[in-house]
Write an enzyme that holds these catalytic residues in place. Sequence first.
Site, PDB file in Angstrom:
ATOM      1  N   GLU A  97       0.877  -1.590   0.358  1.00 25.13           N
ATOM      2  CA  GLU A  97       0.117  -0.109  -0.194  1.00 25.13           C
ATOM      3  C   GLU A  97       1.166   1.402  -0.242  1.00 25.13           C
ATOM      4  O   GLU A  97       2.124   1.387   0.458  1.00 25.13           O
ATOM      5  CB  GLU A  97      -1.035   0.108   1.189  1.00 25.13           C
ATOM      6  CG  GLU A  97      -2.373   0.293   1.007  1.00 25.13           C
ATOM      7  CD  GLU A  97      -2.955   0.986   0.236  1.00 25.13           C
ATOM      8  OE1 GLU A  97      -2.600   1.864  -0.110  1.00 25.13           O
ATOM      9  OE2 GLU A  97      -4.197   1.074   0.961  1.00 25.13           O
ATOM     10  N   ASP A  98       0.673   2.266  -1.130  1.00 24.64           N
ATOM     11  CA  ASP A  98       0.989   3.017  -0.546  1.00 24.64           C
ATOM     12  C   ASP A  98       1.009   4.652   0.646  1.00 24.64           C
ATOM     13  O   ASP A  98       1.995   4.487   1.447  1.00 24.64           O
ATOM     14  CB  ASP A  98       0.630   4.842  -1.437  1.00 24.64           C
ATOM     15  CG  ASP A  98      -0.563   4.498  -2.097  1.00 24.64           C
ATOM     16  OD1 ASP A  98      -1.660   3.977  -1.268  1.00 24.64           O
ATOM     17  OD2 ASP A  98      -1.377   5.467  -2.891  1.00 24.64           O
ATOM     18  N   ASP A 101      -4.559   5.363   5.841  1.00 18.99           N
ATOM     19  CA  ASP A 101      -4.985   7.152   6.698  1.00 18.99           C
ATOM     20  C   ASP A 101      -5.793   6.654   7.449  1.00 18.99           C
ATOM     21  O   ASP A 101      -5.611   6.873   8.390  1.00 18.99           O
ATOM     22  CB  ASP A 101      -5.544   7.493   5.293  1.00 18.99           C
ATOM     23  CG  ASP A 101      -6.002   8.584   5.184  1.00 18.99           C
ATOM     24  OD1 ASP A 101      -5.149   9.440   6.633  1.00 18.99           O
ATOM     25  OD2 ASP A 101      -6.683   9.377   4.423  1.00 18.99           O
ATOM     26  N   PHE A 150      -1.912  15.964   3.786  1.00 12.29           N
ATOM     27  CA  PHE A 150      -2.946  14.761   2.544  1.00 12.29           C
ATOM     28  C   PHE A 150      -1.071  15.296   1.741  1.00 12.29           C
ATOM     29  O   PHE A 150      -0.938  16.042   1.385  1.00 12.29           O
ATOM     30  CB  PHE A 150      -4.041  15.793   1.796  1.00 12.29           C
ATOM     31  CG  PHE A 150      -4.434  14.894   0.820  1.00 12.29           C
ATOM     32  CD1 PHE A 150      -5.756  13.702   1.122  1.00 12.29           C
ATOM     33  CD2 PHE A 150      -3.500  15.040  -1.016  1.00 12.29           C
ATOM     34  CE1 PHE A 150      -5.198  13.283   0.078  1.00 12.29           C
ATOM     35  CE2 PHE A 150      -3.935  14.085  -1.269  1.00 12.29           C
ATOM     36  CZ  PHE A 150      -5.068  13.188  -1.226  1.00 12.29           C
ATOM     37  N   ARG A 163       1.765  12.018  -9.539  1.00 10.29           N
ATOM     38  CA  ARG A 163       2.027  10.786  -9.229  1.00 10.29           C
ATOM     39  C   ARG A 163       3.450  10.533  -9.835  1.00 10.29           C
ATOM     40  O   ARG A 163       4.132   9.655  -8.669  1.00 10.29           O
ATOM     41  CB  ARG A 163       1.206   9.326 -10.488  1.00 10.29           C
ATOM     42  CG  ARG A 163       0.019   9.869  -9.641  1.00 10.29           C
ATOM     43  CD  ARG A 163      -0.782   8.349 -10.441  1.00 10.29           C
ATOM     44  NE  ARG A 163      -2.550   8.391  -9.948  1.00 10.29           N
ATOM     45  CZ  ARG A 163      -3.071   8.163  -9.124  1.00 10.29           C
ATOM     46  NH1 ARG A 163      -2.421   7.572  -7.681  1.00 10.29           N
ATOM     47  NH2 ARG A 163      -4.439   8.006  -8.786  1.00 10.29           N
TER      48      ARG A 163
HETATM   49  P1  IMP Z   1      -7.701   4.758   4.334  1.00 13.77           P
HETATM   50  O1  IMP Z   1      -8.603   4.011   3.539  1.00 13.77           O
HETATM   51  O2  IMP Z   1      -8.263   5.858   4.247  1.00 13.77           O
HETATM   52  O3  IMP Z   1      -6.452   4.203   5.039  1.00 13.77           O
HETATM   53  O4  IMP Z   1      -7.384   5.202   2.141  1.00 13.77           O
HETATM   54  C1  IMP Z   1      -5.969   4.336   1.873  1.00 13.77           C
HETATM   55  C2  IMP Z   1      -6.062   4.805   0.299  1.00 13.77           C
HETATM   56  O5  IMP Z   1      -6.259   6.669   0.277  1.00 13.77           O
HETATM   57  C3  IMP Z   1      -4.328   5.244  -0.179  1.00 13.77           C
HETATM   58  O6  IMP Z   1      -4.213   4.406  -0.836  1.00 13.77           O
HETATM   59  C4  IMP Z   1      -4.418   6.501  -1.063  1.00 13.77           C
HETATM   60  O7  IMP Z   1      -4.716   6.117  -2.489  1.00 13.77           O
HETATM   61  C5  IMP Z   1      -5.408   7.492  -0.132  1.00 13.77           C
HETATM   62  N1  IMP Z   1      -5.155   8.416   0.669  1.00 13.77           N
HETATM   63  C6  IMP Z   1      -4.693   8.503   1.365  1.00 13.77           C
HETATM   64  N2  IMP Z   1      -4.501   9.768   2.092  1.00 13.77           N
HETATM   65  C7  IMP Z   1      -3.379  10.025   0.733  1.00 13.77           C
HETATM   66  C8  IMP Z   1      -2.772  11.239   1.309  1.00 13.77           C
HETATM   67  O8  IMP Z   1      -2.772  12.060   1.246  1.00 13.77           O
HETATM   68  N3  IMP Z   1      -2.687  11.631  -0.146  1.00 13.77           N
HETATM   69  C9  IMP Z   1      -3.149  11.189  -1.230  1.00 13.77           C
HETATM   70  N4  IMP Z   1      -3.751   9.379  -1.370  1.00 13.77           N
HETATM   71  C10 IMP Z   1      -4.484   9.107  -0.036  1.00 13.77           C
END
Ligand code: IMP
Length: 174
Positions: A97-98, A101, A150, A163
């Site tokens: 995963e990148d 969040d 963000f 990206r």
């Molecule tokens: P989560 O489900 O809220 O944990 O979010 C995961 C996904 O949200 C990541 O795989 C990203 O694609 C996107 N995401 C969350 N925070 C960021 C950010 O700060 N920048 C860009 N994408 C984000």
Amino acid sequence: MSERLVEMLSAKDIQTRVKELGAEITQAYKDKPLVLVVVLKGSFIFAADLCRHIDLPLRVDFLGVRSYGEGTETSGVVQITQDLSKPIAGEHVLIVEDIVDTGLTIAHLMDLFRTRGPKSVNVCALLHKPARARVSVKVDYLGFTIEDKFVVGYGLDFAERHRNIPYIGIVERD
Ligand code: IMP
């Protein structure tokens, strides 16, 4: 409104950490074959670098996921836009995963994958924003913990932009 990017993590810092993560994963799995599940789209650059530092027999598969619209807030609904190309039953799976969040995406994927009978499922994430957690998830291999901003670059986007920036940056607007 003008927009600029402020560097948070340099390309060099990222490369150093990715190399360490690859070594950690190589050590942890010993010679066990691995399936790297790359969560699209944000993880494509991280995964491309990471896999070249993992010295194990492995295959790579891709999973398309969408949880955001055009904005910066998760919708809370995780949608699979492209499933894996092969079954993962009996395999050691490492989700790449990148960023974690709210944790909703990883929590959803862990639940989904466990129904498919893999030998193990672990998580490797480049970034973690613990301040935003809505569910608790265990990140087994983590690059960096970051503050609640963000971020874009190194695969991560804001409305599909940025990206291709080689570092991780914060978008600031005047
Ligand atoms: P989560 O489900 O809220 O944990 O979010 C995961 C996904 O949200 C990541 O795989 C990203 O694609 C996107 N995401 C969350 N925070 C960021 C950010 O700060 N920048 C860009 N994408 C984000």
